[in-house]
Design a protein around this motif. Structure first.
Motif, PDB file in Angstrom:
ATOM      1  N   VAL A  33       0.852  -1.182   0.000  1.00 15.54           N
ATOM      2  CA  VAL A  33       0.000   0.000   0.000  1.00 15.54           C
ATOM      3  C   VAL A  33       0.891   1.236   0.000  1.00 15.54           C
ATOM      4  CG1 VAL A  33      -1.805   1.230   1.234  1.00 15.54           C
ATOM      5  CG2 VAL A  33      -1.705  -1.245   1.348  1.00 15.54           C
ATOM      6  N   PRO A  34       0.685   2.190  -0.909  1.00 19.17           N
ATOM      7  CA  PRO A  34       1.562   3.355  -0.972  1.00 19.17           C
ATOM      8  C   PRO A  34       1.367   4.289   0.211  1.00 19.17           C
ATOM      9  CG  PRO A  34      -0.291   3.629  -2.462  1.00 19.17           C
ATOM     10  CD  PRO A  34      -0.377   2.230  -1.929  1.00 19.17           C
ATOM     11  N   LEU A  35       2.437   4.933   0.605  1.00 22.53           N
ATOM     12  CA  LEU A  35       2.383   5.909   1.692  1.00 22.53           C
ATOM     13  C   LEU A  35       2.087   7.304   1.177  1.00 22.53           C
ATOM     14  CD1 LEU A  35       5.223   5.082   4.212  1.00 22.53           C
ATOM     15  CD2 LEU A  35       2.792   5.274   4.663  1.00 22.53           C
ATOM     16  N   ILE A  36       1.985   7.470  -0.135  1.00 12.77           N
ATOM     17  CA  ILE A  36       1.775   8.795  -0.683  1.00 12.77           C
ATOM     18  C   ILE A  36       0.283   9.082  -0.770  1.00 12.77           C
ATOM     19  CG2 ILE A  36       2.113  10.269  -2.705  1.00 12.77           C
ATOM     20  CD1 ILE A  36       4.635   9.660  -1.108  1.00 12.77           C
ATOM     21  N   ALA A  37      -0.132  10.200  -0.200  1.00 10.65           N
ATOM     22  CA  ALA A  37      -1.538  10.586  -0.285  1.00 10.65           C
ATOM     23  C   ALA A  37      -1.835  11.118  -1.678  1.00 10.65           C
ATOM     24  CB  ALA A  37      -1.846  11.661   0.756  1.00 10.65           C
ATOM     25  N   GLU A  38      -2.968  10.716  -2.225  1.00 13.30           N
ATOM     26  CA  GLU A  38      -3.341  11.214  -3.537  1.00 13.30           C
ATOM     27  C   GLU A  38      -3.754  12.671  -3.414  1.00 13.30           C
ATOM     28  OE1 GLU A  38      -6.970   8.976  -1.947  1.00 13.30           O
ATOM     29  OE2 GLU A  38      -4.791   8.918  -1.839  1.00 13.30           O
ATOM     30  N   PRO A  39      -3.751  13.438  -4.519  1.00 10.79           N
ATOM     31  CA  PRO A  39      -4.090  14.858  -4.432  1.00 10.79           C
ATOM     32  C   PRO A  39      -5.472  15.068  -3.847  1.00 10.79           C
ATOM     33  CG  PRO A  39      -3.149  14.325  -6.584  1.00 10.79           C
ATOM     34  CD  PRO A  39      -3.394  13.019  -5.872  1.00 10.79           C
ATOM     35  N   ALA A  40      -5.601  16.117  -3.067  1.00 11.77           N
ATOM     36  CA  ALA A  40      -6.892  16.423  -2.444  1.00 11.77           C
ATOM     37  C   ALA A  40      -7.851  16.984  -3.483  1.00 11.77           C
ATOM     38  CB  ALA A  40      -6.695  17.432  -1.320  1.00 11.77           C
ATOM     39  N   ALA A  41      -9.133  16.676  -3.300  1.00  6.99           N
ATOM     40  CA  ALA A  41     -10.156  17.260  -4.154  1.00  6.99           C
ATOM     41  C   ALA A  41     -10.225  18.762  -3.893  1.00  6.99           C
ATOM     42  CB  ALA A  41     -11.503  16.606  -3.873  1.00  6.99           C
ATOM     43  N   ALA A  42     -10.712  19.505  -4.874  1.00  5.27           N
ATOM     44  CA  ALA A  42     -10.793  20.954  -4.730  1.00  5.27           C
ATOM     45  C   ALA A  42     -11.610  21.326  -3.508  1.00  5.27           C
ATOM     46  CB  ALA A  42     -11.413  21.556  -5.992  1.00  5.27           C
ATOM     47  N   GLY A  43     -11.038  22.147  -2.661  1.00  9.73           N
ATOM     48  CA  GLY A  43     -11.743  22.616  -1.473  1.00  9.73           C
ATOM     49  C   GLY A  43     -11.719  21.663  -0.308  1.00  9.73           C
ATOM     50  N   ALA A  44     -11.159  20.461  -0.476  1.00  4.60           N
ATOM     51  CA  ALA A  44     -11.150  19.480   0.604  1.00  4.60           C
ATOM     52  C   ALA A  44      -9.787  19.471   1.276  1.00  4.60           C
ATOM     53  CB  ALA A  44     -11.461  18.091   0.054  1.00  4.60           C
ATOM     54  N   ALA A  45      -9.769  19.206   2.570  1.00  6.33           N
ATOM     55  CA  ALA A  45      -8.515  19.100   3.297  1.00  6.33           C
ATOM     56  C   ALA A  45      -7.808  17.818   2.887  1.00  6.33           C
ATOM     57  CB  ALA A  45      -8.781  19.102   4.802  1.00  6.33           C
ATOM     58  N   ALA A  46      -6.496  17.916   2.669  1.00  6.69           N
ATOM     59  CA  ALA A  46      -5.740  16.741   2.260  1.00  6.69           C
ATOM     60  C   ALA A  46      -5.658  15.753   3.412  1.00  6.69           C
ATOM     61  CB  ALA A  46      -4.340  17.156   1.822  1.00  6.69           C
ATOM     62  N   PRO A  47      -5.881  14.463   3.140  1.00 10.98           N
ATOM     63  CA  PRO A  47      -5.744  13.466   4.206  1.00 10.98           C
ATOM     64  C   PRO A  47      -4.269  13.271   4.514  1.00 10.98           C
ATOM     65  CG  PRO A  47      -6.124  12.377   2.109  1.00 10.98           C
ATOM     66  CD  PRO A  47      -6.238  13.846   1.854  1.00 10.98           C
ATOM     67  N   PRO A  48      -3.934  12.718   5.669  1.00 11.84           N
ATOM     68  CA  PRO A  48      -2.527  12.506   6.004  1.00 11.84           C
ATOM     69  C   PRO A  48      -1.923  11.426   5.116  1.00 11.84           C
ATOM     70  CG  PRO A  48      -3.939  11.405   7.592  1.00 11.84           C
ATOM     71  CD  PRO A  48      -4.836  12.217   6.710  1.00 11.84           C
ATOM     72  N   PRO A  49      -0.601  11.466   4.883  1.00 13.67           N
ATOM     73  CA  PRO A  49       0.025  10.385   4.128  1.00 13.67           C
ATOM     74  C   PRO A  49       0.030   9.110   4.947  1.00 13.67           C
ATOM     75  CG  PRO A  49       1.695  11.847   5.032  1.00 13.67           C
ATOM     76  CD  PRO A  49       0.363  12.490   5.307  1.00 13.67           C
ATOM     77  N   GLY A  50      -0.114   7.984   4.277  1.00 14.79           N
ATOM     78  CA  GLY A  50      -0.113   6.707   4.971  1.00 14.79           C
ATOM     79  C   GLY A  50      -0.837   5.659   4.174  1.00 14.79           C
ATOM     80  N   PRO A  51      -1.003   4.480   4.729  1.00 13.72           N
ATOM     81  CA  PRO A  51      -1.628   3.370   4.008  1.00 13.72           C
ATOM     82  C   PRO A  51      -3.048   3.685   3.564  1.00 13.72           C
ATOM     83  CG  PRO A  51      -0.606   2.623   6.048  1.00 13.72           C
ATOM     84  CD  PRO A  51      -0.595   4.103   6.090  1.00 13.72           C
ATOM     85  N   GLY A  52      -3.393   3.184   2.390  1.00 14.89           N
ATOM     86  CA  GLY A  52      -4.765   3.251   1.922  1.00 14.89           C
ATOM     87  C   GLY A  52      -5.063   4.471   1.089  1.00 14.89           C
ATOM     88  N   HIS A  53      -6.363   4.745   0.955  1.00 14.09           N
ATOM     89  CA  HIS A  53      -6.857   5.813   0.109  1.00 14.09           C
ATOM     90  C   HIS A  53      -7.726   6.762   0.925  1.00 14.09           C
ATOM     91  CE1 HIS A  53      -5.495   3.565  -3.403  1.00 14.09           C
ATOM     92  NE2 HIS A  53      -6.030   2.502  -2.842  1.00 14.09           N
ATOM     93  N   ARG A  54      -7.899   7.935   0.355  1.00 14.26           N
ATOM     94  CA  ARG A  54      -8.800   8.904   0.988  1.00 14.26           C
ATOM     95  C   ARG A  54     -10.185   8.285   1.166  1.00 14.26           C
ATOM     96  NH1 ARG A  54      -9.050  14.357   0.486  1.00 14.26           N
ATOM     97  NH2 ARG A  54      -7.575  14.355  -1.259  1.00 14.26           N
ATOM     98  N   ILE A  55     -10.759   8.451   2.330  1.00 12.51           N
ATOM     99  CA  ILE A  55     -12.104   7.937   2.563  1.00 12.51           C
ATOM    100  C   ILE A  55     -13.111   8.901   1.954  1.00 12.51           C
ATOM    101  CG2 ILE A  55     -12.644   9.033   4.796  1.00 12.51           C
ATOM    102  CD1 ILE A  55     -13.472   6.144   5.709  1.00 12.51           C
ATOM    103  N   ARG A  56     -14.106   8.367   1.278  1.00 12.46           N
ATOM    104  CA  ARG A  56     -15.093   9.206   0.596  1.00 12.46           C
ATOM    105  C   ARG A  56     -16.503   8.820   1.028  1.00 12.46           C
ATOM    106  NH1 ARG A  56     -12.463  12.011  -3.284  1.00 12.46           N
ATOM    107  NH2 ARG A  56     -10.491  11.157  -4.084  1.00 12.46           N
ATOM    108  N   PRO A  57     -17.438   9.769   0.970  1.00 18.19           N
ATOM    109  CA  PRO A  57     -18.825   9.450   1.351  1.00 18.19           C
ATOM    110  C   PRO A  57     -19.407   8.355   0.483  1.00 18.19           C
ATOM    111  CG  PRO A  57     -18.495  11.831   1.149  1.00 18.19           C
ATOM    112  CD  PRO A  57     -17.268  11.181   0.590  1.00 18.19           C
ATOM    113  N   GLN A  58     -20.395   7.642   1.031  1.00 23.52           N
ATOM    114  CA  GLN A  58     -21.103   6.621   0.267  1.00 23.52           C
ATOM    115  C   GLN A  58     -22.208   7.304  -0.542  1.00 23.52           C
ATOM    116  OE1 GLN A  58     -21.867   2.763   2.178  1.00 23.52           O
ATOM    117  NE2 GLN A  58     -21.139   3.652   4.088  1.00 23.52           N
ATOM    118  N   ALA A  59     -22.044   7.341  -1.817  1.00 23.83           N
ATOM    119  CA  ALA A  59     -23.028   8.000  -2.674  1.00 23.83           C
ATOM    120  C   ALA A  59     -24.320   7.191  -2.728  1.00 23.83           C
ATOM    121  CB  ALA A  59     -22.469   8.179  -4.079  1.00 23.83           C
TER     122      ALA A  59
END
Length: 482
Positions: A33-59
């Protein structure tokens, strides 16, 4: 997923791999699992670097959107006006007058629920759940308390239960006055209208878990009806994994005229009411004061219901309830179940718990004229999105433990596998200790143990289940263990 390697084939320190291992029974797998955080969405706070992916709402999916579109403000208005027309619904008012008092309101609600159940193909049943309350504060003589309860039985996990209530009793300024007009439009015909509308819409739909729609009585006298309902569910062995009280959800206007028609408050306690002092000490020792089951339930609500399909912003308030007052979620908290209270963004105290009267040409009292029916419809959509998503998704994982017996810079979590056939796998979520919401998620598969290359000393972890259709459960916060 790979890392960004240097020219000599070694991984650079700033982009090192982290390895997550997961095991179920005797099996074990390793996932990079990469430690690099993917780019933050416009207007959203960037998640911390670490395992996994940014958590997103359930549409919301197509079926949920269709259900929410069918919420009818005009039907909600008709319900509020009909309940207010009984004059008073005081717990101590007449139980056998056919047109005035709590008995007439009870019978009308039962008639409505029964009509909705008739379209369910036998999956929804309706009962008048009664008992006699002995004399107590605000109950001067032995009084029959009756809840009207509609139960929509789940298909594959029927014992897992979610409850939604509104209280149909009302009061005047004097809580002991069972004679004066007390139309109770906002408090709480509005909440009952939400419950009835959801029962109508969901009666013809199938869910995995069971949903209980209840109009409870005796709230103003001391939460008597909801206490009885919670005890009955406990005695029946129901696995209540979430409960919502809708109490004063009828107006978006404050007593100073301020309007906030797109916000709904959700009160959620921290350290659970039912925890023993020893359990509370353990929770506080690991910093889990903000991670009670009720707080996880509240996070779930914002995840699935704070969106364009409901048209609402859910404002979570980190308290059990407001000062000096309490609602029907409290008896469920006392039983050890996650529960929260929905209520409007501001309160107009000039119209709540006031006798109907005219002063200087202005009318006062808890009347339908002061309700915002489009707002109540949006409240119903928030409840509907939460209940539908809960009852369709797998249940909250049980027995979640964070291993604390070894001094390591990684973190191992264990949990019990649910026997629900809909479970496809599990996810580990985590966040900074200063963050209010979960920030990153790691898919660990259909396993019961996972090790993440991230120190438990620095972040909070949780586990949630994933269904075959992609719906996620609320998060289970792990206890320290081995």
């Amino acid at each position: 997923m790979g890392s960004h390697d240097t020219a000599d084939g070694r991984s650079a320190r700033s982009t090192r791999r982290t390895f997550l291992s997961a095991s179920a029974s005797a099996a074990a797998t390793a996932v990079a699992v990469p430690l690099i955080a993917e780019p933050a969405a416009a207007g959203a706070a960037a998640p911390p670097p670490g395992p996994g992916h940014r958590i997103r709402p359930q549409a919301p999916d197509r079926e949920l959107r269709e259900l929410l579109r069918r919420v009818d403000p005009e039907r909600i208005e008709a319900t509020v006006r009909r309940l207010a027309a009984f004059g008073t619904r005081h717990t101590l008012s007449s139980q056998d007058d056919p047109v005035r008092g709590i008995g007439a309101a009870r019978d009308w609600i039962h008639e409505r629920m029964t009509a909705y159940a008739a379209a369910s193909g036998g999956r929804m049943t309706v009962e008048l759940q009664s008992y006699v309350q002995d004399p107590a504060p605000r109950i001067p003589t032995a009084t029959r308390i009756t809840n009207v309860v509609a139960t929509l039985r789940g298909d594959t996990a029927p014992n897992r239960t979610y409850v939604v209530t509104g209280h149909y009793d009302s009061r005047a300024s004097d809580v002991a006055d069972a004679v004066a007009d007390a139309p109770g439009a906002d408090d709480d015909a509005s909440g009952v209208a939400v419950v009835l509308e959801l029962a109508r819409l969901m009666a013809t739909r199938r869910t995995a878990a069971t949903i209980v729609f209840a109009a409870v009585a005796g709230e103003e006298q001391g939460l008597y009806g909801s206490t009885h309902l919670a005890r009955q569910l406990k005695a029946a062995g129901a696995d209540v994994q979430g409960m919502f009280s809708n109490d004063i959800v009828g107006s978006s206007t404050a007593d100073d005229g301020t309007r906030d028609p797109r916000t709904l408050r959700l009160f959620a306690e921290g350290v659970p009411t039912a925890e023993t002092p020893a359990e509370a000490t353990v929770r506080q020792s690991v910093g889990g004061e903000n991670d009670s089951p009720s707080r996880q339930l509240a996070r779930f609500v914002t995840d699935v219901a704070d969106n364009d399909a409901t048209g609402m912003r859910v404002r979570v308030v980190y308290r059990r309830d407001r000062y000096l007052r309490g609602s029907d979620h409290i008896p469920f908290l006392r039983e050890g179940w996650p529960a929260g209270r929905f209520t409007e963004p501001h309160e107009d105290f000039a119209h709540q718990h006031q006798d109907v009267r005219v002063v200087d040409g202005r009318q006062y009292g808890d009347l339908p004229e002061f309700c915002d029916f489009a707002y109540i419809a949006r409240v119903a959509r928030v409840n509907g999105a939460a209940l539908w998503s809960l009852a369709r998704a797998p249940g909250t994982p049980r027995g979640a433990v964070i291993v604390t017996t070894n001094l390591t810079n990684d973190t191992t979590l264990r949990w019990q596998r649910d026997d629900d056939p809909d479970v496809a796998g599990y996810e580990v979520v985590w966040r900074e200790t200063t963050a209010a919401d979960w920030q990153r998620v790691v898919d660990v598969g259909d396993v019961t143990e996972a090790t993440v290359d991230l120190s438990k000393d620095n972040v909070f972890f949780g586990v949630r289940a994933v269904g075959r259709d992609g719906l996620r459960s609320p998060v289970a916060f792990p206890k320290p263990g081995s």
